[in-house]
Design a protein around this motif. Structure first.
Motif, PDB file in Angstrom:
ATOM      1  N   GLY A   8      23.487  76.759  18.553  1.00 18.67           N
ATOM      2  CA  GLY A   8      22.712  76.837  17.332  1.00 18.67           C
ATOM      3  C   GLY A   8      21.695  75.714  17.254  1.00 18.67           C
ATOM      4  O   GLY A   8      21.693  74.783  18.059  1.00 18.67           O
ATOM      5  N   SER A  10      17.693  74.463  15.080  1.00 13.89           N
ATOM      6  CA  SER A  10      16.583  74.752  14.179  1.00 13.89           C
ATOM      7  C   SER A  10      15.375  75.183  14.992  1.00 13.89           C
ATOM      8  O   SER A  10      14.993  74.491  15.948  1.00 13.89           O
ATOM      9  CB  SER A  10      16.235  73.504  13.360  1.00 13.89           C
ATOM     10  N   LEU A  17      16.726  81.508  20.412  1.00 17.02           N
ATOM     11  CA  LEU A  17      17.920  80.718  20.659  1.00 17.02           C
ATOM     12  C   LEU A  17      18.932  81.595  21.381  1.00 17.02           C
ATOM     13  O   LEU A  17      18.942  82.817  21.183  1.00 17.02           O
ATOM     14  CB  LEU A  17      18.562  80.223  19.354  1.00 17.02           C
ATOM     15  N   LEU A  19      23.028  81.768  21.715  1.00 21.05           N
ATOM     16  CA  LEU A  19      24.342  81.275  21.328  1.00 21.05           C
ATOM     17  C   LEU A  19      25.344  81.615  22.431  1.00 21.05           C
ATOM     18  O   LEU A  19      25.268  82.678  23.041  1.00 21.05           O
ATOM     19  CB  LEU A  19      24.790  81.904  20.015  1.00 21.05           C
ATOM     20  N   ARG A  37      27.628  86.533  11.116  1.00 21.53           N
ATOM     21  CA  ARG A  37      26.896  85.446  10.485  1.00 21.53           C
ATOM     22  C   ARG A  37      27.143  85.459   8.986  1.00 21.53           C
ATOM     23  O   ARG A  37      27.456  86.494   8.394  1.00 21.53           O
ATOM     24  CB  ARG A  37      25.395  85.529  10.774  1.00 21.53           C
ATOM     25  N   THR A  89      18.557  82.890   9.218  1.00 20.69           N
ATOM     26  CA  THR A  89      19.223  81.620   8.949  1.00 20.69           C
ATOM     27  C   THR A  89      20.618  81.853   8.411  1.00 20.69           C
ATOM     28  O   THR A  89      20.809  82.572   7.424  1.00 20.69           O
ATOM     29  CB  THR A  89      18.404  80.796   7.936  1.00 20.69           C
ATOM     30  N   TYR A  92      26.601  81.155  12.333  1.00 21.59           N
ATOM     31  CA  TYR A  92      27.005  82.246  13.215  1.00 21.59           C
ATOM     32  C   TYR A  92      28.390  81.951  13.790  1.00 21.59           C
ATOM     33  O   TYR A  92      28.673  80.831  14.223  1.00 21.59           O
ATOM     34  CB  TYR A  92      25.995  82.403  14.349  1.00 21.59           C
ATOM     35  N   VAL A 110      22.339  78.208  12.573  1.00 20.35           N
ATOM     36  CA  VAL A 110      21.002  78.609  13.013  1.00 20.35           C
ATOM     37  C   VAL A 110      20.089  78.531  11.795  1.00 20.35           C
ATOM     38  O   VAL A 110      20.366  79.128  10.763  1.00 20.35           O
ATOM     39  CB  VAL A 110      20.996  80.033  13.589  1.00 20.35           C
TER      40      VAL A 110
END
Length: 114
Positions: A8, A10, A17, A19, A37, A89, A92, A110
């Motif tokens: 995770g 920003s 991204l 994971l 999430r 956002t 997760y 995230v």
């Protein structure tokens, strides 16, 4: 069995991204992976899952942007997230179905900013 989620972070809108969710412990057989999430003030929702036979499911809001996969040799599940949006956002969580039992990893945050 323990699951360790990572990856995770920003990112800005449109970013990507990946994971990861690594399973450790006494693991036998194929693994089915799932990613969920939870955004603040909202219920946890299933984002995607993949069966041990590689059948996938995606919630409509992530179709075409997210890809779930599993590397059973490495006991790791992945969620590749592209074209991220602010509404992605959330925290997760991964889970895994192993030997008839469901295990959960800790959450990974995230954050997508515009």
């Amino acid at each position: 069995v323990q699951l360790q989620a990572s990856g995770g972070g920003s990112v800005q809108v449109g970013g990507s991204l990946t994971l990861s969710c690594e399973a450790s412990g006494s693991i036998f057989g194929a693994i089915a992976w799932g990613w969920y999430r939870q955004a603040p003030g909202k219920q946890r929702e299933k984002v995607a899952d993949i069966s041990s036979g590689s059948i996938t499911y995606y919630v409509d809001s992530v179709k075409g942007r997210f890809t779930i996969s599993g590397d059973n040799a490495g006991n790791t599940g992945y969620l590749q997230m592209n074209s991220l949006k602010p509404e992605d956002t959330a925290t997760y969580y991964c889970n895994a179905l192993i030997g008839g039992w469901i295990y959960w990893g800790q959450g990974t945050q995230v954050t997508v900013s515009s």
